[in-house]
Design a protein around this motif. Structure first.
Motif, PDB file in Angstrom:
ATOM      1  N   MET A 105      -5.316   9.427  -0.294  1.00  0.00           N
ATOM      2  CA  MET A 105      -4.715   8.674  -1.096  1.00  0.00           C
ATOM      3  C   MET A 105      -3.463   8.007  -0.192  1.00  0.00           C
ATOM      4  SD  MET A 105      -4.812  10.033  -5.056  1.00  0.00           S
ATOM      5  CE  MET A 105      -4.533   8.468  -5.704  1.00  0.00           C
ATOM      6  N   GLU A 106      -2.678   8.788   0.384  1.00  0.00           N
ATOM      7  CA  GLU A 106      -1.638   8.283   1.137  1.00  0.00           C
ATOM      8  C   GLU A 106      -2.046   7.222   2.359  1.00  0.00           C
ATOM      9  OE1 GLU A 106       2.049   7.184   2.457  1.00  0.00           O
ATOM     10  OE2 GLU A 106       1.619   8.382   0.584  1.00  0.00           O
ATOM     11  N   GLN A 107      -2.925   7.781   2.931  1.00  0.00           N
ATOM     12  CA  GLN A 107      -3.739   6.746   4.163  1.00  0.00           C
ATOM     13  C   GLN A 107      -4.234   5.551   3.465  1.00  0.00           C
ATOM     14  OE1 GLN A 107      -6.776   9.324   5.511  1.00  0.00           O
ATOM     15  NE2 GLN A 107      -5.474  10.317   6.952  1.00  0.00           N
ATOM     16  N   GLU A 108      -4.725   5.567   2.405  1.00  0.00           N
ATOM     17  CA  GLU A 108      -5.338   4.316   1.634  1.00  0.00           C
ATOM     18  C   GLU A 108      -4.055   3.449   1.189  1.00  0.00           C
ATOM     19  OE1 GLU A 108      -8.006   3.168   2.321  1.00  0.00           O
ATOM     20  OE2 GLU A 108      -8.900   5.138   3.027  1.00  0.00           O
ATOM     21  N   ALA A 109      -3.044   3.945   0.705  1.00  0.00           N
ATOM     22  CA  ALA A 109      -1.576   3.533   0.072  1.00  0.00           C
ATOM     23  C   ALA A 109      -1.301   2.579   1.358  1.00  0.00           C
ATOM     24  CB  ALA A 109      -0.885   4.369  -0.485  1.00  0.00           C
ATOM     25  N   GLN A 110      -0.994   3.084   2.500  1.00  0.00           N
ATOM     26  CA  GLN A 110      -0.373   2.413   3.594  1.00  0.00           C
ATOM     27  C   GLN A 110      -1.554   1.380   4.047  1.00  0.00           C
ATOM     28  OE1 GLN A 110       0.187   5.028   6.720  1.00  0.00           O
ATOM     29  NE2 GLN A 110       1.605   6.322   5.712  1.00  0.00           N
ATOM     30  N   SER A 111      -2.744   1.464   4.040  1.00  0.00           N
ATOM     31  CA  SER A 111      -3.644   0.528   4.606  1.00  0.00           C
ATOM     32  C   SER A 111      -3.613  -0.835   3.263  1.00  0.00           C
ATOM     33  CB  SER A 111      -4.899   0.987   4.373  1.00  0.00           C
ATOM     34  OG  SER A 111      -5.825  -0.068   4.907  1.00  0.00           O
ATOM     35  N   LEU A 112      -3.684  -0.381   1.963  1.00  0.00           N
ATOM     36  CA  LEU A 112      -3.685  -1.232   0.870  1.00  0.00           C
ATOM     37  C   LEU A 112      -2.379  -2.013   1.031  1.00  0.00           C
ATOM     38  CD1 LEU A 112      -5.037  -2.591  -1.368  1.00  0.00           C
ATOM     39  CD2 LEU A 112      -4.609  -0.843  -2.648  1.00  0.00           C
ATOM     40  N   THR A 113      -1.378  -1.453   1.081  1.00  0.00           N
ATOM     41  CA  THR A 113      -0.133  -2.080   1.138  1.00  0.00           C
ATOM     42  C   THR A 113      -0.011  -3.081   2.173  1.00  0.00           C
ATOM     43  OG1 THR A 113       1.236  -0.191   0.156  1.00  0.00           O
ATOM     44  CG2 THR A 113       2.511  -1.752   1.659  1.00  0.00           C
ATOM     45  N   GLY A 114      -0.343  -2.788   3.238  1.00  0.00           N
ATOM     46  CA  GLY A 114      -0.427  -3.676   4.667  1.00  0.00           C
ATOM     47  C   GLY A 114      -1.101  -5.132   4.347  1.00  0.00           C
ATOM     48  N   SER A 115      -2.228  -4.690   3.456  1.00  0.00           N
ATOM     49  CA  SER A 115      -3.331  -6.000   3.261  1.00  0.00           C
ATOM     50  C   SER A 115      -2.858  -6.720   2.112  1.00  0.00           C
ATOM     51  CB  SER A 115      -4.432  -5.103   2.914  1.00  0.00           C
ATOM     52  OG  SER A 115      -5.497  -6.115   2.363  1.00  0.00           O
ATOM     53  N   LEU A 116      -2.256  -6.135   1.139  1.00  0.00           N
ATOM     54  CA  LEU A 116      -1.666  -6.975  -0.055  1.00  0.00           C
ATOM     55  C   LEU A 116      -0.137  -7.833   0.302  1.00  0.00           C
ATOM     56  CD1 LEU A 116      -1.947  -4.381  -2.914  1.00  0.00           C
ATOM     57  CD2 LEU A 116      -3.298  -6.618  -2.442  1.00  0.00           C
ATOM     58  N   THR A 117       0.299  -7.255   1.345  1.00  0.00           N
ATOM     59  CA  THR A 117       1.604  -7.768   1.592  1.00  0.00           C
ATOM     60  C   THR A 117       1.265  -9.074   2.523  1.00  0.00           C
ATOM     61  OG1 THR A 117       2.920  -5.652   1.549  1.00  0.00           O
ATOM     62  CG2 THR A 117       3.938  -7.412   3.177  1.00  0.00           C
ATOM     63  N   SER A 118       0.263  -8.859   3.511  1.00  0.00           N
ATOM     64  CA  SER A 118      -0.212  -9.897   4.413  1.00  0.00           C
ATOM     65  C   SER A 118      -0.712 -11.181   3.571  1.00  0.00           C
ATOM     66  CB  SER A 118      -1.278  -9.605   5.288  1.00  0.00           C
ATOM     67  OG  SER A 118      -0.903  -8.637   6.226  1.00  0.00           O
ATOM     68  N   ARG A 119      -1.343 -10.662   2.447  1.00  0.00           N
ATOM     69  CA  ARG A 119      -2.037 -11.685   1.542  1.00  0.00           C
ATOM     70  C   ARG A 119      -0.852 -12.503   0.804  1.00  0.00           C
ATOM     71  NH1 ARG A 119      -6.911 -10.331  -2.495  1.00  0.00           N
ATOM     72  NH2 ARG A 119      -7.574  -9.930  -0.663  1.00  0.00           N
ATOM     73  N   VAL A 120       0.167 -12.002   0.482  1.00  0.00           N
ATOM     74  CA  VAL A 120       1.257 -12.557  -0.398  1.00  0.00           C
ATOM     75  C   VAL A 120       2.031 -13.546   0.715  1.00  0.00           C
ATOM     76  CG1 VAL A 120       3.274 -12.123  -1.686  1.00  0.00           C
ATOM     77  CG2 VAL A 120       1.224 -10.802  -2.283  1.00  0.00           C
ATOM     78  N   PHE A 121       2.409 -12.979   1.639  1.00  0.00           N
ATOM     79  CA  PHE A 121       3.446 -13.668   2.508  1.00  0.00           C
ATOM     80  C   PHE A 121       2.826 -14.387   3.645  1.00  0.00           C
ATOM     81  CE2 PHE A 121       6.105 -10.658   0.646  1.00  0.00           C
ATOM     82  CZ  PHE A 121       7.401 -11.251   0.989  1.00  0.00           C
ATOM     83  N   ARG A 122       1.498 -14.688   3.697  1.00  0.00           N
ATOM     84  CA  ARG A 122       0.581 -15.605   4.759  1.00  0.00           C
ATOM     85  C   ARG A 122       1.098 -16.816   4.556  1.00  0.00           C
ATOM     86  NH1 ARG A 122      -5.351 -15.363   2.109  1.00  0.00           N
ATOM     87  NH2 ARG A 122      -5.096 -16.669   0.266  1.00  0.00           N
ATOM     88  N   ARG A 123       1.550 -17.332   3.144  1.00  0.00           N
ATOM     89  CA  ARG A 123       1.983 -18.622   2.881  1.00  0.00           C
ATOM     90  C   ARG A 123       3.113 -18.808   2.031  1.00  0.00           C
ATOM     91  NH1 ARG A 123      -2.384 -20.734   1.561  1.00  0.00           N
ATOM     92  NH2 ARG A 123      -1.997 -20.524  -0.914  1.00  0.00           N
ATOM     93  N   LYS A 124       4.333 -19.230   2.385  1.00  0.00           N
ATOM     94  CA  LYS A 124       5.416 -18.961   1.512  1.00  0.00           C
ATOM     95  C   LYS A 124       5.748 -20.174   0.660  1.00  0.00           C
ATOM     96  CE  LYS A 124       7.969 -15.522   4.263  1.00  0.00           C
ATOM     97  NZ  LYS A 124       8.882 -15.171   4.949  1.00  0.00           N
ATOM     98  N   HIS A 125       4.980 -21.355   1.095  1.00  0.00           N
ATOM     99  CA  HIS A 125       5.283 -22.620   0.447  1.00  0.00           C
ATOM    100  C   HIS A 125       4.162 -23.226  -0.154  1.00  0.00           C
ATOM    101  CE1 HIS A 125       9.691 -22.001   1.701  1.00  0.00           C
ATOM    102  NE2 HIS A 125       9.289 -21.927   2.927  1.00  0.00           N
TER     103      HIS A 125
END
Length: 212
Positions: free
Chosen positions: A192-212
């Protein structure tokens, strides 16, 4: 679909993705290959109850409106009480498995309270800022740096993982499975900790790929 509903949909996507990734990770371990189908069903019920709790958190954040300086201890206490009511329904549904669950709230409530506080504050901040026709990405990028948002998501997922680990101590399994209980718990926690780190990175990249 209004903003509260959208936030609930995003939360459901995150939690279901976390559960699926956890199951996929556990399937790589010999210890889980035989027990995985019933355990997956158990995880599905568990994550559904967490999604239900998260919906209550988001709805509470929305109900606070703009006439408050933010969530308070009384809001958290109310959500903790409602969470116990949802737990009762979870225990009834889990009765179909060959296990007995007696939730030890003294073990899990610290992590649950912290997760509620973090989610409630973040939901309130986002909903306060999310006005007009603005995009979710634009709102998040004004409230958090990319690193701050990544830390927020990881903390929410990690606290859920910790609560799940502590919940496993409330499960009384048949003697056949209880022999390897510690190994099972450690494997679940590690995956669960490994997957938390992986999913966190994926979701963050999705949100911040385009700020405007």
């Amino acid at each position: 679909m209004n903003r509260v509903e959208l936030l609930c949909v995003m939360d459901r996507f995150m939690m279901e993705a976390f559960s699926k990734r956890t199951v996929a990770g556990l399937s790589q371990h010999t210890l889980f290959r035989l027990a995985l189908p019933p355990f997956q069903s158990f995880l599905d019920i568990n994550v559904r109850k967490e999604i239900e709790k998260d919906k209550l958190i988001i709805a509470t954040a929305s109900s606070l409106g703009q006439d408050r300086s933010g969530p308070g201890p009384e809001d958290v206490a109310c959500l903790l009480k409602k969470a116990r009511e949802i737990d009762e329904s979870f225990v009834r549904k889990a009765a179909i498995f060959p296990i007995n669950i007696r939730i030890q709230y003294q073990d899990i409530e610290h992590y649950r309270r912290e997760r509620i506080e973090i989610m409630l504050d973040a939901s309130w901040r986002i909903l306060q800022q999310w006005q007009g026709r603005r995009a979710f990405r634009a709102v998040v990028s004004e409230l958090y740096s990319e690193e701050q948002f990544k830390s927020l998501i990881h903390e929410i997922l990690s606290l859920y993982a910790m609560e799940t680990r502590m919940l496993s101590r409330s499960i009384k399994m048949p003697r056949l499975f209880s022999v390897g209980r510690d190994a099972l718990t450690q494997t679940i926690s590690r995956v669960m900790e490994q997957e938390a780190q992986s999913l966190t990175g994926s979701l963050t990249s999705r949100v911040f790929r385009r700020k405007h």
